[in-house]
Design an enzyme around this catalytic site. Structure first.
Site, PDB file in Angstrom:
ATOM      1  N   SER A 206     -50.786  65.833 -29.895  1.00  0.00           N
ATOM      2  CA  SER A 206     -51.653  66.723 -30.416  1.00  0.00           C
ATOM      3  C   SER A 206     -50.494  67.711 -31.062  1.00  0.00           C
ATOM      4  CB  SER A 206     -51.656  68.132 -28.664  1.00  0.00           C
ATOM      5  OG  SER A 206     -51.422  69.133 -29.324  1.00  0.00           O
TER       6      SER A 206
ATOM      7  N   ASN B 188     -54.007  69.543 -21.873  1.00  0.00           N
ATOM      8  CA  ASN B 188     -54.240  68.258 -21.395  1.00  0.00           C
ATOM      9  C   ASN B 188     -53.525  67.724 -20.303  1.00  0.00           C
ATOM     10  OD1 ASN B 188     -56.155  67.898 -24.090  1.00  0.00           O
ATOM     11  ND2 ASN B 188     -53.462  66.779 -24.868  1.00  0.00           N
TER      12      ASN B 188
ATOM     13  N   LEU C  84     -60.268  61.098 -26.564  1.00  0.00           N
ATOM     14  CA  LEU C  84     -61.119  62.135 -26.212  1.00  0.00           C
ATOM     15  C   LEU C  84     -62.813  61.478 -27.882  1.00  0.00           C
ATOM     16  CD1 LEU C  84     -58.836  64.866 -26.391  1.00  0.00           C
ATOM     17  CD2 LEU C  84     -61.190  64.067 -24.985  1.00  0.00           C
TER      18      LEU C  84
ATOM     19  N   TYR D  91     -45.737  52.532 -36.712  1.00  0.00           N
ATOM     20  CA  TYR D  91     -45.752  54.402 -36.296  1.00  0.00           C
ATOM     21  C   TYR D  91     -44.729  54.464 -37.378  1.00  0.00           C
ATOM     22  CZ  TYR D  91     -49.155  54.290 -32.374  1.00  0.00           C
ATOM     23  OH  TYR D  91     -49.878  53.762 -32.302  1.00  0.00           O
TER      24      TYR D  91
END
Length: 285
Positions: A231, A240, A188, A48
């Site tokens: 998010s 959440n 999700l 990442y």
């Protein structure tokens, strides 16, 4: 926050905060917001390119290290035994910590069988509290189990109501991993509007005074999954995590489990080109 118990007896928070696709600047802005909202489980990876930013944000938060659960992952270039030991230390240095709570092999390619010994040695040395596998199919998990002195404590894969991974959980339980904890990425369903628009989620959202996304996340919790939705919106972060004041019934869980199944992403048997390129993970701002 609820937690699950890993095979080694340590606790893992079920709801975490993922920093996939975030730039270092975004991590330093939004991770403190997530920690302030109550998230204590942070999921990153050397691929990442934001481990340094995670380390800075954690330090700036003022949280005690023992009150946070930090996960990172190694990409296949790190798997050869000698390289694996070096890259584990490098991740710890970038994160600014003496240990991570969970270290995963990120993708099922390369010398993962050879490298598993280095992961076990990291546990022995206290550099990783637990180790596991991400995106590994059953037959490659079996290759690890053939040599493992320390079994994978965590299996991280795509999990959502359209791909509940019940078959994978059953298959791995039959192979000696009944106590493995499953983590679901993209919980999700890759932002699929069709998933959140399913009548069962609209109905249950109205019944419990929640959003369809909160109902999906609650399903994960009751399934025994660990999830870390990403998010950048503090309101969504708060939504959440606001899923521990209601519970779905057995019938409601069964209705969700009855949704038609299809995966969004199939892990290729052979490595994609980007996996083969050697990256210098030290070049992080």
């Amino acid at each position: 926050m609820q937690s699950l118990t890993l095979a080694n007896g340590r606790e893992i928070p079920q709801l975490g905060y993922g920093v996939y696709t975030m730039t270092s600047a975004e991590v330093e802005k939004h991770l403190p917001e997530a920690i302030a909202a109550g998230y204590t489980h942070i999921d990153t990876a050397n691929a990442y390119f934001n481990e340094v930013a995670v380390g800075r944000a954690v330090k700036a938060s003022g949280m005690r290290r023992e009150d946070l659960f930090i996960t990172t992952k190694l990409f296949p270039q790190s798997y050869p035994y000698e390289q694996c030991s070096v890259d584990i230390d490098a991740s710890l240095e970038r994160l600014g910590t003496d240990y991570v709570d969970l270290m995963l092999f990120h993708q099922p390619y390369g010398d993962y069988v050879e490298g598993w010994r280095a992961m076990e040695e990291a546990v022995d040395a206290g550099k990783a509290r637990a180790i596991g596998l991400s995106n590994f199919p059953v037959h490659k998990v079996e290759q690890i189990l053939e040599v493992a002195r320390i079994k994978p404590a965590v299996i991280q894969v795509e999990i959502n109501p359209y791909w509940n991974q019940h078959a994978l959980k059953k298959a791995l339980a039959e192979r000696g991993l009944a106590d493995a904890v499953f983590e679901g990425w993209y919980p999700l369903g890759h932002g699929d509007e069709a998933l959140l628009a399913e009548p069962v989620f609209r109905e249950l959202a109205e019944k419990y005074g929640k959003t369809p996304a909160q109902v999906v996340l609650r399903w994960h919790i009751q399934e025994g999954n660990v999830v870390f939705p990403t998010s950048r919106n503090p309101e969504h972060m708060a939504e959440n995590i606001d899923i521990f004041d209601f519970a779905l019934t057995e019938d409601e869980m069964a209705r969700i489990d009855a949704l038609p199944q299809h995966c969004y992403y199939t892990v290729p048997e052979e490595p994609p080109a980007f996996v083969l390129a050697r990256n210098d993970y030290s070049k992080q701002a």
